[in-house]
Design a protein around this motif. Structure first.
Motif, PDB file in Angstrom:
ATOM      1  N   LEU A 103       2.345   5.403   0.936  1.00  0.00           N
ATOM      2  CA  LEU A 103       3.193   4.550   0.111  1.00  0.00           C
ATOM      3  C   LEU A 103       2.868   4.714  -1.372  1.00  0.00           C
TER       4      LEU A 103
ATOM      5  N   GLN B 263       3.847  -3.113   0.077  1.00  0.00           N
ATOM      6  CA  GLN B 263       2.410  -2.905   0.249  1.00  0.00           C
ATOM      7  C   GLN B 263       1.747  -4.138   0.864  1.00  0.00           C
TER       8      GLN B 263
ATOM      9  N   CYS C 299       5.165   6.148  -4.593  1.00  0.00           N
ATOM     10  CA  CYS C 299       5.402   5.377  -5.821  1.00  0.00           C
ATOM     11  C   CYS C 299       4.915   6.138  -7.050  1.00  0.00           C
TER      12      CYS C 299
ATOM     13  N   HIS D 147      -1.697   4.808   5.630  1.00  0.00           N
ATOM     14  CA  HIS D 147      -0.369   4.241   5.353  1.00  0.00           C
ATOM     15  C   HIS D 147      -0.247   3.845   3.884  1.00  0.00           C
ATOM     16  N   TRP D 148      -1.307   3.200   3.358  1.00  0.00           N
ATOM     17  CA  TRP D 148      -1.281   2.829   1.937  1.00  0.00           C
ATOM     18  C   TRP D 148      -1.216   4.078   1.064  1.00  0.00           C
TER      19      TRP D 148
END
Length: 241
Positions: A27, A208, A31, A23-24
């Motif tokens: 994300l 986050q 970005c 998931h991180w």
């Protein structure tokens, strides 16, 4: 029926939240793609060059550092969720807790092992588990708030530049007017760009940190649910028989 439903829910919870690092990564990739696109279009260079205070550059550097720190925390949480899954599987198979693996974060295993001690303080064990899972995220929230405050500081500094240029109108001649307008434009650029960069970085870091906090909460609730609804009742029934 309720107990089996709770066990299935805990298993599903661990499976979903075990992908914290993924998931991180999604994300962060989004970005970084946004940063790359803004650099390719020349928007990021324009912001960094127009901001003579270098506040925008400081915000970007802090954001990149926080993003790397979030990746490290996400990897640890993923290992901790895998460790919880390992505790569940071993206990259901052998009716005992697994030995330390040395490859996973053994937070759930240590919590469950501590509950087996009759003199253990359950509240203290829970606090230790929550601190390991969530405590390190306070630094991320602080830096996220710091980034927003830096953006607001840039807003104030930009307006100070503009007011300084306006105050100098009394002593300027018509020939100095372009220079004054340029100074006012520079102050306006500092004000707007630092605010924009600060807000965008704050929102990205807030998302986050929220993701990490939710993963930590799922880990704590999963470990407690397993211990209270499955491990301890099973061991108590085994001791009575």
């Amino acid at each position: 029926m309720n107990r089996s439903h709770a066990i299935r829910s805990a298993d599903l919870l661990g499976e979903i939240e075990g992908s914290s690092f993924l998931h991180w990564l999604i994300l962060s990739s989004a970005c970084l793609f946004g940063l790359h696109l803004s650099w390719t279009l020349g928007l990021l260079q324009r912001v960094l060059l127009a901001d003579t205070t270098q506040i925008s550059a400081s915000i970007v550097l802090i954001y990149l550092g926080c993003m790397a720190y979030g990746g490290w925390r996400a990897s640890r949480l993923s290992l901790a969720h895998r460790g919880l899954d390992r505790v569940r599987e071993t206990f259901r198979r052998d009716r005992t807790l697994p030995p330390p693996s040395g490859r996973l974060e053994e937070w759930a295993n240590e919590y469950c092992s501590g509950l087996l001690d009759e003199a253990a303080d359950r509240a203290a064990l829970r606090e230790v588990l929550e601190e390991r899972a969530r405590g390190a995220h306070e630094a991320g929230w602080f830096l996220s708030s710091l980034i927003l405050k830096l953006g607001l500081l840039g807003t104030i500094v930009g307006f100070v530049f503009m007011l300084g240029a306006i105050d100098a109108i009394k002593t300027l001649s018509a020939a100095d007017l372009p220079q004054m307008l340029g100074q006012m434009g520079s102050g306006m650029a500092v004000s707007l760009y630092t605010t924009l960069v600060g807000l965008l970085a704050n929102m990205a870091l807030g998302l986050q940190n929220l993701m990490l906090d939710r993963s930590a909460e799922r880990l704590v609730s999963g470990a407690m649910q397993f211990a209270e609804r499955e491990m301890l009742p099973t061991l108590a029934g085994k001791a009575q028989s």
